[in-house]
Design a protein around this motif. Structure first.
Motif, PDB file in Angstrom:
ATOM      1  N   MET A  11      67.157  28.812 -13.485  1.00  0.00           N
ATOM      2  CA  MET A  11      66.633  29.251 -12.187  1.00  0.00           C
ATOM      3  C   MET A  11      65.513  30.266 -12.405  1.00  0.00           C
ATOM      4  O   MET A  11      65.553  31.054 -13.354  1.00  0.00           O
ATOM      5  CB  MET A  11      67.767  29.879 -11.354  1.00  0.00           C
ATOM      6  N   ARG A  50      63.951  25.409  -2.108  1.00  0.00           N
ATOM      7  CA  ARG A  50      64.340  25.085  -3.483  1.00  0.00           C
ATOM      8  C   ARG A  50      65.842  25.275  -3.679  1.00  0.00           C
ATOM      9  O   ARG A  50      66.506  24.469  -4.333  1.00  0.00           O
ATOM     10  CB  ARG A  50      63.557  25.946  -4.483  1.00  0.00           C
ATOM     11  N   MET A  54      68.824  22.392  -4.566  1.00  0.00           N
ATOM     12  CA  MET A  54      69.798  22.523  -5.656  1.00  0.00           C
ATOM     13  C   MET A  54      71.224  22.702  -5.133  1.00  0.00           C
ATOM     14  O   MET A  54      72.146  22.945  -5.906  1.00  0.00           O
ATOM     15  CB  MET A  54      69.420  23.716  -6.551  1.00  0.00           C
ATOM     16  N   ARG A  76      76.751  24.021 -10.484  1.00  0.00           N
ATOM     17  CA  ARG A  76      75.647  23.135 -10.101  1.00  0.00           C
ATOM     18  C   ARG A  76      74.429  23.370 -10.984  1.00  0.00           C
ATOM     19  O   ARG A  76      73.725  22.430 -11.362  1.00  0.00           O
ATOM     20  CB  ARG A  76      75.301  23.346  -8.630  1.00  0.00           C
ATOM     21  N   LEU A  77      74.176  24.616 -11.313  1.00  0.00           N
ATOM     22  CA  LEU A  77      73.051  24.918 -12.214  1.00  0.00           C
ATOM     23  C   LEU A  77      73.305  24.348 -13.601  1.00  0.00           C
ATOM     24  O   LEU A  77      72.389  23.829 -14.247  1.00  0.00           O
ATOM     25  CB  LEU A  77      72.839  26.432 -12.289  1.00  0.00           C
ATOM     26  N   LEU A  80      72.703  20.623 -13.402  1.00  0.00           N
ATOM     27  CA  LEU A  80      71.273  20.328 -13.349  1.00  0.00           C
ATOM     28  C   LEU A  80      70.620  20.489 -14.720  1.00  0.00           C
ATOM     29  O   LEU A  80      69.808  19.669 -15.147  1.00  0.00           O
ATOM     30  CB  LEU A  80      70.581  21.246 -12.337  1.00  0.00           C
TER      31      LEU A  80
END
Length: 336
Positions: A11, A50, A54, A76-77, A80
């Protein structure tokens, strides 16, 4: 950078500041966030967009933005980042032709038999480990679609464990996966759990009560069938001849059309003998209200072929020779 910064998970520092601000405020409008962070509203709106992309923030009914819970946000990060890393590694492997170079290395060590780069139209692979290696190789090069049938119904624990990472990898890559199973798959708890697991990931599973021919087809360019259907441990035939593969695809499509979605098969299994499933009740209702089967199928949410199969099965159960008679008999049974 904050202690435990999300920047390490991919991020940007600005987006992390906004997410942390949302956590402190619990929720906030774009203007309120802009005032708190002392940045222009358009910039905040871009950052919020953004975060929404996400799934790290969502818009509430009152017009305020709310943050995803921290544990979910971190997961989730991670997902990704793993997806990006996986695609990057796959891109590098493809551009550098890593697999091809390794295959060439393997062929170089084999006795000369013409051009090693030319693969035979039909190749005999003996032994389960060798067959699995070929499946791994073909799966790696699959780009669009995988077709599979499983004539034996329930899967063994070993088969499930061997298939799980392979199937997950296929589905993560966005490849369409269609599989036909026998009704025994729905009766076996472990198999059903696994089928529902990969269905949730995007696999399209159907159940057929008709005989199935064992096959795996990759991108409609290569296929595997058993050397001996009665003894699959002997090995498999790898077929690359386009005409034969096309015939196998045609056979698969016929078996697919004669099968029902997994959810329907599970629902039907839970219906006591002699009673109707919810789908069957809806078909009965539409049999007499819809002028065309296409309309009835659309109302029920199934294909026209599946709808007609339901109609034929219901008429057979009722002992009816036409739909009008079926209506009378269905009322006598208390079905409608």
């Amino acid at each position: 950078m904050h202690a435990g910064s999300l920047v390490q998970l991919g991020m940007s520092a600005e987006d992390e500041d906004l997410y942390r601000c949302l956590l402190r405020l619990t929720e906030g409008t774009a203007s309120a966030l802009a005032e708190t962070l002392r940045v222009p509203v358009p910039e905040v709106e871009e950052q919020v967009a953004r975060l929404e992309a996400m799934d790290l923030a969502s818009l509430a009914d009152n017009g305020s933005f709310r943050p995803a819970p921290p544990a979910i946000a971190v997961q989730r990060l991670i997902d990704l980042r793993l997806r990006e890393l996986r695609e990057e590694l796959r891109r590098v492997a493809a551009e550098e032709r890593v697999v091809e170079s390794l295959l060439a290395e393997r062929e170089a060590g084999r006795p000369a038999a013409g051009d090693a780069s030319e693969r035979p139209a039909i190749e005999r692979i003996e032994g389960t480990p060798n067959v699995r290696a070929v499946i791994d190789e073909l799966t790696f090069f699959t780009r669009k679609e995988g077709l599979t049938t499983q004539p034996h119904g329930a899967l063994s624990a070993a088969s499930i464990e061997a298939s799980r990472p392979l199937d997950a990898r296929i589905l993560r890559r966005g490849i369409r996966m269609r599989t036909i199973m026998r009704p025994a798959a729905v009766e076996d708890a472990a198999t059903l759990r696994y089928l529902e697991e990969i269905s949730a990931m995007g696999a399209d599973i159907r159940i057929s009560d008709k005989p199935l021919e064992r096959m795996l087809v990759f991108d409609r360019t290569a296929a595997l069938t058993p050397i001996d259907p009665q003894n699959p441990r002997l090995g498999a035939l790898v077929i690359r001849e386009s005409g034969l593969v096309a015939n196998l695809v045609s056979l698969f499509e016929r078996m697919w059309a004669d099968s029902v979605p997994l959810a329907e098969a599970v629902a039907a299994r839970r219906v006591p003998e002699g009673e109707l499933s919810e789908t069957e009740r809806r078909v009965l209702a539409n049999m007499y209200e819809a002028e065309k089967d296409e309309t009835g199928a659309r109302e029920v949410g199934v294909s026209v072929r599946t709808y007609r199969k339901y109609v034929a099965d219901l008429m057979q159960r009722l002992g009816a020779t036409n739909r009008f008679q079926a209506a009378l008999l269905a009322r006598d049974h208390g079905w409608i």
